[in-house]
Design an enzyme around this catalytic site. Sequence first.
Site, short mmCIF file in Angstrom:
data_model
loop_
_atom_site.label_atom_id
_atom_site.label_comp_id
_atom_site.label_asym_id
_atom_site.label_seq_id
_atom_site.Cartn_x
_atom_site.Cartn_y
_atom_site.Cartn_z
N PHE A 115 0.80 -1.23 0.00
CA PHE A 115 0.00 0.00 0.00
C PHE A 115 0.83 1.28 0.00
O PHE A 115 0.31 2.35 -0.29
CB PHE A 115 -0.98 -0.01 1.18
CG PHE A 115 -0.52 0.74 2.39
CD1 PHE A 115 0.31 0.14 3.31
CD2 PHE A 115 -0.92 2.05 2.60
CE1 PHE A 115 0.74 0.84 4.42
CE2 PHE A 115 -0.50 2.74 3.72
CZ PHE A 115 0.34 2.14 4.63
N LYS A 116 2.14 1.19 0.29
CA LYS A 116 2.98 2.39 0.26
C LYS A 116 2.94 3.06 -1.12
O LYS A 116 3.17 4.26 -1.24
CB LYS A 116 4.43 2.04 0.61
CG LYS A 116 4.64 1.31 1.94
CD LYS A 116 4.60 2.24 3.12
CE LYS A 116 5.08 1.59 4.43
NZ LYS A 116 4.30 0.42 4.88
#
Length: 503
Positions: A115-116
């Site tokens: 998700f970064k």
Amino acid sequence: MNYKCTRNETEQVSAAQAIAQGISSDGGLFVPETFPKYDASVLDALQNASYIERAERILGDFLTDFTAEEIRDCAEKAYGDGKFSGGHPAPLASVQTGFAQVNLLELWHGPTCAFKDMALQLLPHLLTRSLRKIQSDKTAVILVATSGDTGKAALEGFKGVDGTRIMVFYPQNGVSAMQKLQMTTQEGGNVAVCAIEGNFDDAQTGVKKIFTDAETKAALERNGMMFSSANSINWGRLLPQIVYYFSAYCDLMKAGKVQNGQEINIVVPTGNFGNILAAYYAKKMGLPVHKLICASNANNVLTEFLRTGVYDRNRRFFATISPSMDILVSSNLERLLYDLTGRDSAKVSGWMQQLAETGRYEVDAAVLHALRGLFYAGFCDDTQTAETIGGVYQSSHYVSDTHTAVALRVYQQYLAETEDQGTPAVVVSTANPYKFATSVLLAVDHAKAVDSDLENVRTLHEITGAPIPQPIAELAGKPVRFAQTCIAGDMKRSVLEMLDVEE
Ligand SMILES: *Cc1c(COP(=O)(O)O)cnc(C)c1O
């Protein structure tokens, strides 16, 4: 809109300054001075918008020193044009887990499968524009110390972005084989990667030293360069995360699963407290949220804090199968405390000073009361995480990664412990399962796992049929570009070498 600092009443900067600077000079974090409020009509309007349009609306309300056109350009570069597979950067998957029906918000369709990417695909564009706005025409040099996911996501985000160079340091024996391969095969002309003989702290300390080294700074200055930061406390990394909570709610409305105004619960697997803070900000802006459910692994410092008001990092550190949540100091919590004390920077800096000096602080009764109203907190150990991956797979054939599984487990605890059974749940899924293939395979079919991440990827695919994301499928055939290792004392020299700068 201006930005205030959590530790200093008087400091006030523009959005561009907050993003360019990353952190305030006294170590405090930048926060918007006000938050826009979205009523039902805004949610209705966003419901029929694309992800990029939803992002444009929300970013525009916070970055008032950017033109609409600049924001559109940044959002399109980040989320347009095949950057995220499947067309939607943050789709929902409806899953019957065996204990509940949940909506998994999949934030891992980007280039590094975690998700970064949601923030790090956008930040480089916000950052380069912010630097221009504060009258800097220098090349931004980004240094990152990483324990895994962040380094790769930063490399992919900054790759090929004009006016930037990036160098990532990782501990030689402190990342998974998959993470290492992802970084050493990185493409791009403005990137470099180096392994450190030491642990993550050695890498982190080395980077901080170079950042503040006067000689290095002067050498960069002479060559038209300056250091900048892609750190997770940068406002430019938090803001993009608010977007997907609104987007998820709009998608639920669109699917007829919630009525506009109906409350949902949001479950977040948490480490540095960034992702769940973005959910809190969304609630503050008017998103109908009943509870924010904070899920931790065995490093349960946040569970204790949200239940008792005591933050105490003096405890054993566990290396778990959800390594991106193995954190004892959750930096973004400071922003929440600032908000819940009614923006009392003196109080917040006092607590942060206690944390730095003794590793512990305790909030007052009013803040504890507010925390308990907003949050439910829980944690689970590795055995329970693995059990959950296996159980959910048996019930639904959905394969969840080790971080997502922590969130699912804690949501199960929430349902068992509370009366709240009917509120629709959005559970945040932070990584693709193949990124942690060995742990996931061990949980799905213990006997089949071997001592090779890439082979375990193939086996997991054979068993589950879950599609292997392209960036992971391609890894095996990619040439290693960055095989170098250095001792911590030589990090400065490798930075200067990669920039081709003489001291
Ligand atoms: C970084 C990360 C987390 C933790 O997110 P925070 O914003 O630090 O709370 C959870 N899962 C994965 C896969 C991550 O990479």
